[in-house]
Write a protein that holds these residues in place. Structure first.
Motif, PDB file in Angstrom:
ATOM      1  N   LEU A 219       0.822  -1.217   0.000  1.00 58.96           N
ATOM      2  CA  LEU A 219       0.000   0.000   0.000  1.00 58.96           C
ATOM      3  C   LEU A 219       0.851   1.260   0.000  1.00 58.96           C
ATOM      4  O   LEU A 219       0.649   2.166  -0.805  1.00 58.96           O
ATOM      5  CB  LEU A 219      -0.921  -0.015   1.224  1.00 58.96           C
ATOM      6  CG  LEU A 219      -1.985  -1.112   1.243  1.00 58.96           C
ATOM      7  CD1 LEU A 219      -2.603  -1.238   2.632  1.00 58.96           C
ATOM      8  CD2 LEU A 219      -3.067  -0.833   0.214  1.00 58.96           C
ATOM      9  N   LEU A 220       1.818   1.322   0.900  1.00 57.54           N
ATOM     10  CA  LEU A 220       2.662   2.511   0.987  1.00 57.54           C
ATOM     11  C   LEU A 220       3.537   2.661  -0.250  1.00 57.54           C
ATOM     12  O   LEU A 220       3.795   3.769  -0.718  1.00 57.54           O
ATOM     13  CB  LEU A 220       3.518   2.441   2.245  1.00 57.54           C
ATOM     14  CG  LEU A 220       2.749   2.474   3.576  1.00 57.54           C
ATOM     15  CD1 LEU A 220       3.678   2.109   4.726  1.00 57.54           C
ATOM     16  CD2 LEU A 220       2.118   3.837   3.809  1.00 57.54           C
ATOM     17  N   GLY A 221       3.976   1.541  -0.801  1.00 57.53           N
ATOM     18  CA  GLY A 221       4.795   1.571  -1.994  1.00 57.53           C
ATOM     19  C   GLY A 221       4.043   2.053  -3.215  1.00 57.53           C
ATOM     20  O   GLY A 221       4.643   2.505  -4.189  1.00 57.53           O
ATOM     21  N   ARG A 222       2.710   1.962  -3.180  1.00 53.80           N
ATOM     22  CA  ARG A 222       1.893   2.485  -4.280  1.00 53.80           C
ATOM     23  C   ARG A 222       1.540   3.951  -4.069  1.00 53.80           C
ATOM     24  O   ARG A 222       0.767   4.529  -4.818  1.00 53.80           O
ATOM     25  CB  ARG A 222       0.606   1.657  -4.414  1.00 53.80           C
ATOM     26  CG  ARG A 222       0.805   0.330  -5.110  1.00 53.80           C
ATOM     27  CD  ARG A 222      -0.528  -0.386  -5.305  1.00 53.80           C
ATOM     28  NE  ARG A 222      -0.796  -1.347  -4.268  1.00 53.80           N
ATOM     29  CZ  ARG A 222      -1.922  -2.049  -4.166  1.00 53.80           C
ATOM     30  NH1 ARG A 222      -2.883  -1.841  -5.036  1.00 53.80           N
ATOM     31  NH2 ARG A 222      -2.084  -2.907  -3.198  1.00 53.80           N
ATOM     32  N   GLY A 223       2.089   4.551  -3.013  1.00 58.24           N
ATOM     33  CA  GLY A 223       1.881   5.975  -2.792  1.00 58.24           C
ATOM     34  C   GLY A 223       0.697   6.317  -1.916  1.00 58.24           C
ATOM     35  O   GLY A 223       0.362   7.494  -1.749  1.00 58.24           O
ATOM     36  N   GLN A 224       0.030   5.308  -1.322  1.00 59.19           N
ATOM     37  CA  GLN A 224      -1.081   5.610  -0.425  1.00 59.19           C
ATOM     38  C   GLN A 224      -0.539   6.238   0.858  1.00 59.19           C
ATOM     39  O   GLN A 224       0.525   5.848   1.357  1.00 59.19           O
ATOM     40  CB  GLN A 224      -1.863   4.336  -0.095  1.00 59.19           C
ATOM     41  CG  GLN A 224      -2.462   3.647  -1.313  1.00 59.19           C
ATOM     42  CD  GLN A 224      -3.492   4.500  -2.028  1.00 59.19           C
ATOM     43  OE1 GLN A 224      -4.109   5.370  -1.424  1.00 59.19           O
ATOM     44  NE2 GLN A 224      -3.670   4.259  -3.323  1.00 59.19           N
ATOM     45  N   ALA A 226      -0.265   7.132   4.860  1.00 62.35           N
ATOM     46  CA  ALA A 226      -0.244   6.215   5.998  1.00 62.35           C
ATOM     47  C   ALA A 226      -1.639   5.969   6.556  1.00 62.35           C
ATOM     48  O   ALA A 226      -1.987   4.846   6.941  1.00 62.35           O
ATOM     49  CB  ALA A 226       0.682   6.766   7.087  1.00 62.35           C
ATOM     50  N   GLU A 227      -2.472   7.030   6.605  1.00 63.39           N
ATOM     51  CA  GLU A 227      -3.824   6.882   7.144  1.00 63.39           C
ATOM     52  C   GLU A 227      -4.667   5.924   6.298  1.00 63.39           C
ATOM     53  O   GLU A 227      -5.429   5.111   6.826  1.00 63.39           O
ATOM     54  CB  GLU A 227      -4.519   8.251   7.223  1.00 63.39           C
ATOM     55  CG  GLU A 227      -3.892   9.213   8.211  1.00 63.39           C
ATOM     56  CD  GLU A 227      -2.756  10.017   7.596  1.00 63.39           C
ATOM     57  OE1 GLU A 227      -2.320   9.676   6.467  1.00 63.39           O
ATOM     58  OE2 GLU A 227      -2.299  10.973   8.240  1.00 63.39           O
ATOM     59  N   VAL A 228      -4.521   6.029   4.974  1.00 60.60           N
ATOM     60  CA  VAL A 228      -5.266   5.140   4.079  1.00 60.60           C
ATOM     61  C   VAL A 228      -4.757   3.708   4.230  1.00 60.60           C
ATOM     62  O   VAL A 228      -5.542   2.758   4.312  1.00 60.60           O
ATOM     63  CB  VAL A 228      -5.142   5.613   2.616  1.00 60.60           C
ATOM     64  CG1 VAL A 228      -5.832   4.634   1.672  1.00 60.60           C
ATOM     65  CG2 VAL A 228      -5.733   7.008   2.462  1.00 60.60           C
ATOM     66  N   ALA A 229      -3.431   3.546   4.262  1.00 59.75           N
ATOM     67  CA  ALA A 229      -2.853   2.209   4.413  1.00 59.75           C
ATOM     68  C   ALA A 229      -3.326   1.556   5.711  1.00 59.75           C
ATOM     69  O   ALA A 229      -3.647   0.357   5.748  1.00 59.75           O
ATOM     70  CB  ALA A 229      -1.329   2.296   4.382  1.00 59.75           C
ATOM     71  N   ALA A 230      -3.397   2.346   6.788  1.00 60.47           N
ATOM     72  CA  ALA A 230      -3.846   1.806   8.066  1.00 60.47           C
ATOM     73  C   ALA A 230      -5.303   1.365   7.999  1.00 60.47           C
ATOM     74  O   ALA A 230      -5.663   0.281   8.497  1.00 60.47           O
ATOM     75  CB  ALA A 230      -3.654   2.852   9.160  1.00 60.47           C
ATOM     76  N   GLU A 231      -6.152   2.182   7.389  1.00 57.83           N
ATOM     77  CA  GLU A 231      -7.570   1.826   7.286  1.00 57.83           C
ATOM     78  C   GLU A 231      -7.764   0.557   6.474  1.00 57.83           C
ATOM     79  O   GLU A 231      -8.559  -0.318   6.835  1.00 57.83           O
ATOM     80  CB  GLU A 231      -8.342   2.983   6.654  1.00 57.83           C
ATOM     81  CG  GLU A 231      -9.843   2.753   6.613  1.00 57.83           C
ATOM     82  CD  GLU A 231     -10.608   3.937   6.041  1.00 57.83           C
ATOM     83  OE1 GLU A 231     -11.818   3.777   5.798  1.00 57.83           O
ATOM     84  OE2 GLU A 231      -9.993   5.002   5.846  1.00 57.83           O
ATOM     85  N   VAL A 232      -7.039   0.439   5.379  1.00 58.42           N
ATOM     86  CA  VAL A 232      -7.146  -0.763   4.545  1.00 58.42           C
ATOM     87  C   VAL A 232      -6.630  -1.987   5.304  1.00 58.42           C
ATOM     88  O   VAL A 232      -7.245  -3.062   5.267  1.00 58.42           O
ATOM     89  CB  VAL A 232      -6.359  -0.567   3.230  1.00 58.42           C
ATOM     90  CG1 VAL A 232      -6.301  -1.875   2.438  1.00 58.42           C
ATOM     91  CG2 VAL A 232      -6.994   0.530   2.380  1.00 58.42           C
TER      92      VAL A 232
END
Length: 416
Positions: A219-224, A226-232
């Motif tokens: 997720l983070l590697g795709r540029g999302q 941190a808040e979005v990555a955490a929710e997912v």
């Protein structure tokens, strides 16, 4: 891909399409902010059999564009961002040395021309022209660096706050001029959750942490953000908790995920995620015996008839030879994908990771820079030992655009 097929892809990304006149930004229809559509049948009527028409995308209602105009705009963007987060998102070259960045938001974004020199915001009831359209002034075709189907990131919080502070709007909901945009691409939390659940299943207890790190890196590697990555990741956790393969309750998920995200970001490994994927593919290739000999990587005597004199003797150490090998393999790989390519995109991390993948030697930043100084010429600074390649463009981290090079001293080693 035809103009009609391109329009269909935009509709699949949830983006409303506007037909424009050939090689023009002028809409082909009246009342276009209301008539912009994702309807396949309407897009067929507008574009099938009309490849000469340009394509526009309506902004507002949940999506906006940052329009970067030429070199002045790039300078302004660097000053505007000032080291703050700028997530990977849909990004296009506009045909006049400019760029478009698309972002998602739940705040109303007014259209602002020149909010910084060379920078515009395209928000409510505005549009941008997109690929495969032809720029009206230059005749150059617009092209995507990162397509909307690959995801449109949520605008960083600082940018949304700035928009709100600059705007007289008080509502946090999209404007009423048209239906709210529903994006059904990989940038959505629901779609991202479905994606990582499918790609990173937890088959048995005891494997959660290792798999969770893969989820977060993806997720983070795709540029999302941190808040979005955490929710997912929390939704991923809940899914496998419900199925009994994660034993810890979801109440513990948020704290564990937050700590993991901080650790991943602090390690700096995210910057190399794409590069490592690249190096794994490139490393599957092998040099021919003649190539290996010319670079001094084998005991075979090199046939230097077609090579620049001094290549073999200029590579005096293992690091020199490995760097040259990485340049050659990387260039071969890029050319195999696009045979007519003249300028070859590259990053230092790609070359660094190729050396590590093939030889187990992790180059430090000063080492990779010294190798570039020795073997890669720049417009204002020739290579100080032997020119293997010429760097023709210096990339930008803000624009997510790599540097470019042209092989010179290694050109004779490329396959015919």
């Amino acid at each position: 891909m035809t103009t009609y097929e391109s329009a269909l892809e935009y509709s699949q990304a949830g983006l409303r399409v506007v037909p424009c006149k050939p090689q023009s930004k002028e809409p082909l229809i009246n009342d276009w902010p209301k008539r912009a559509t994702t309807s396949p049948s309407q897009l067929r009527d507008w574009f099938e059999g009309h490849p000469e028409r340009n394509i526009g995308l309506l902004t507002g209602g949940g999506v906006f564009a940052v329009d970067v105009d030429e070199e002045q705009g790039v300078k302004s963007l660097n000053g505007f961002v000032r080291g703050r987060s700028w997530p990977h998102t849909a990004m296009a070259e506009t045909g006049n040395d400019g760029f478009h960045f698309l972002f998602r938001t739940n705040v109303q974004v007014p259209t602002q021309t020149g909010f910084r020199p060379g920078l515009d915001l395209r928000g409510e009831s505005a549009k941008i022209v997109v690929a495969p359209s032809v720029h009206p002034d230059t005749g150059t075709v617009y092209r995507w660096i990162s397509h909307p189907l690959d995801g449109i990131a949520i605008a960083p919080r600082w940018l949304q706050s700035w928009i709100v502070s600059e705007s007289t709007a008080t509502s946090n909901t999209p404007a009423s001029g048209g239906s709210p945009l529903v994006l059904n691409h990989s940038g959505d939390v629901e779609a991202l959750a479905a994606d990582v659940i499918e790609r990173f299943p937890v088959a048995q207890k005891g494997t959660r942490n290792a798999i969770m790190v893969k989820v977060l890196c993806s997720l983070l590697g795709r540029g999302q953000e941190a808040e979005v990555a955490a929710e997912v990741a929390i939704r991923w956790w809940q899914h496998f908790y419900d199925r009994g393969t994660i034993g810890t309750t979801p109440k513990e998920a948020a704290r564990t995920i937050e700590k993991s995200i901080k650790s991943i970001i602090k390690s700096g490994s995210l910057q190399r995620a794409v590069s490592r994927d690249h190096s794994a593919k490139v490393a599957e290739q092998s040099l021919s015996p003649q190539q290996s000999a010319a670079l001094g990587l084998s005991d075979q005597e090199a046939n230097t008839h077609s090579l620049h004199t001094g290549l073999t003797t200029s590579l005096r150490s293992d690091l020199d030879r490995w760097f040259a090998e990485a340049l050659l393999l990387h260039s071969q790989y890029e050319i195999s994908k696009e045979p007519t390519r003249e300028a070859i995109p590259f990053t230092s991390n790609q070359l660094r990771d190729l050396v590590e993948t093939r030889h187990g030697r992790k180059l430090k930043d000063p080492e990779i820079e010294r190798l570039k100084v020795k073997f890669v010429s720049r417009p204002d600074k020739p290579a100080n030992r032997y020119e293997l390649a010429e760097q023709t463009y210096t990339g930008s981290s803000y624009l997510r655009k790599p540097s470019e090079l042209r092989l010179t001293g290694l050109q004779g080693l490329l396959p015919p």
